[in-house]
Design an enzyme around this catalytic site. Structure first.
Site, PDB file in Angstrom:
ATOM      1  N   CYS A 120     -15.975  20.690  17.278  1.00 46.81           N
ATOM      2  CA  CYS A 120     -14.922  21.309  18.112  1.00 46.81           C
ATOM      3  C   CYS A 120     -14.576  22.727  17.675  1.00 46.81           C
ATOM      4  O   CYS A 120     -13.908  23.455  18.411  1.00 46.81           O
ATOM      5  CB  CYS A 120     -13.669  20.445  18.099  1.00 46.81           C
ATOM      6  SG  CYS A 120     -13.890  18.895  18.972  1.00 46.81           S
ATOM      7  N   HIS A 257      -7.059  25.104  19.755  1.00 44.68           N
ATOM      8  CA  HIS A 257      -7.985  24.070  20.229  1.00 44.68           C
ATOM      9  C   HIS A 257      -7.164  23.002  20.943  1.00 44.68           C
ATOM     10  O   HIS A 257      -6.080  22.625  20.483  1.00 44.68           O
ATOM     11  CB  HIS A 257      -8.727  23.467  19.032  1.00 44.68           C
ATOM     12  CG  HIS A 257      -9.590  22.305  19.403  1.00 44.68           C
ATOM     13  ND1 HIS A 257     -10.427  22.322  20.503  1.00 44.68           N
ATOM     14  CD2 HIS A 257      -9.735  21.073  18.834  1.00 44.68           C
ATOM     15  CE1 HIS A 257     -11.059  21.158  20.578  1.00 44.68           C
ATOM     16  NE2 HIS A 257     -10.649  20.384  19.588  1.00 44.68           N
ATOM     17  N   ASN A 287      -9.992  17.241  25.796  1.00 41.04           N
ATOM     18  CA  ASN A 287     -10.626  17.963  24.689  1.00 41.04           C
ATOM     19  C   ASN A 287     -12.062  18.307  25.090  1.00 41.04           C
ATOM     20  O   ASN A 287     -12.922  17.424  25.148  1.00 41.04           O
ATOM     21  CB  ASN A 287     -10.603  17.083  23.432  1.00 41.04           C
ATOM     22  CG  ASN A 287     -11.237  17.756  22.227  1.00 41.04           C
ATOM     23  OD1 ASN A 287     -11.863  18.804  22.339  1.00 41.04           O
ATOM     24  ND2 ASN A 287     -11.081  17.141  21.065  1.00 41.04           N
TER      25      ASN A 287
END
Ligand code: COA
Length: 330
Positions: A120, A257, A287
């Protein structure tokens, strides 16, 4: 590129993003038979829906659309790109890199192109690498992309993970600039936490799955990841401010994020930032791993929130663990 005595910054000249057409709401997941509820997902994560790539729609396709928009916004032709860096943990193929596939789809050849896999944190890592290329004079114009089709490696029977992720891509065009741009980058990793968030199959480890596995899928110890993420992000945002001799009040925007609204709120609290100065897309995107920060940034730019000259702190945390920050003047 010629070297000069003035410092060279990597400045964002344009942003772009792309989300696949299909939207899956929390209620759609319930209808698909996932033992969950809109109330549970919304209250624990802030996620209301996510986008899902169509069959045959690859990471490079999402990357291409985001890149075309970023190039257009920057007024840069694909021929003028010196380097393409794609942050992704869901490449089209094992090889060649998605960056080279993207390069070909952009209709150019010859420039450097490679992928960065930092889960990520892929976009933050890719942006950092690109910054170094520009600062060293090795590149003048860089296309940096975060693109993922993470839903392809979800187990839709595992409610611990399948409710969290979505597909999407974002891109920025970086140009060498003597005035301003990226002020600092900080990257970290801790490989000892591998088993807390991972996909345990691969080329060298083998593609065979054990008796507990439905297939090639993401596995996560959510609670542990949550705690570690909050601590690591607290420390990385402090680190960025200290390195630049800045007080937290100097920041105009936090572009975090987008994994979980509660993690984002914890970082905002650390920075004493009201949520009005935090870019949030997790409610609509879920996400999207490497896609999340550039998607949020592009949305913030195109909505007119982020203005030239403002100070932005970008951060991410993910599998590895790998995490990091980028502080920049837009
Ligand atoms: N729907 C309904 N119930 C669910 C569920 C779902 N989708 N997923 C888990 N549950 C259940 C669990 O089985 C557990 O039930 P039990 O108490 O009967 O055992 C209960 O909800 C609580 O689970 P827990 O894991 O403690 O919840 P949590 O508050 O930690 O929230 C996450 C779970 C995944 C939302 C949270 O831990 C998280 O966001 N972690 C970070 C994940 C992340 O960001 N990963 C990517 C980083 S890049």
């Amino acid at each position: 590129m010629s070297h000069t005595s003035n410092p060279v910054f990597a400045r964002i000249a344009g942003t772009g993003s792309y989300l696949p057409q299909q939207v899956l709401s929390n209620d759609d997941l319930v209808k698909r038979g996932v033992e969950t509820s809109d109330e549970w997902i919304t209250s624990r994560t802030g996620i209301r829906q996510r986008h899902i790539a169509a069959e045959g729609e690859l990471t490079s396709d999402l990357a291409l659309q985001a890149s075309l928009r970023a190039l257009e916004a920057a007024g840069v032709a694909a021929e003028d790109i010196d380097l393409i860096v794609v942050g992704t943990t869901t490449p089209d193929l094992i090889f060649p890199s998605t960056a080279t596939i993207l390069q070909h789809k952009l209709g150019v050849a010859g420039c450097m192109a490679f992928d960065v896999n930092a889960a990520c944190s892929g976009f933050i890592y890719a942006l950092t690498v690109a910054d170094k290329f520009i600062r060293s004079g090795a590149a003048g114009t860089v296309l940096v992309v975060g693109a993922e089709t993470l839903t392809r490696m979800l187990d839709w029977n595992d409610r611990n993970t399948c409710v969290l992720f979505g597909d999407g891509a974002g891109a920025v065009v970086l140009k060498a600039d003597h005035e301003t741009g990226i002020l600092s980058t900080h990257m970290h990793a801790d490989g000892g936490k591998k088993d807390l968030l991972w996909n345990p199959v691969g080329v060298s480890a083998g593609f065979k799955v054990d008796e507990h596995n439905a297939g090639v899928r993401v596995q996560m110890a959510g609670n542990d990841v949550f705690k570690y993420a909050v601590k690591a992000l607290d420390s990385v945002v402090d680190e960025a401010l200290v390195a630049n001799g800045l007080d937290k009040s100097a920041l105009d925007w936090l572009v975090p994020h987008q994994a979980n609204l509660r993690i984002i709120e914890a970082t905002a609290r650390r920075l004493d930032m009201p949520m009005e100065r935090v870019i949030v897309t997790v409610d609509r995107h879920g996400n999207t791993s490497s896609g999340s920060v550039p998607l949020a940034l592009d949305e913030a730019v195109r909505s007119g929130k982020v203005q030239h000259g403002q100070l932005l702190l970008l951060e991410a945390f993910g599998g590895g663990f790998a995490w990091g920050s980028v502080l920049l003047r837009y």
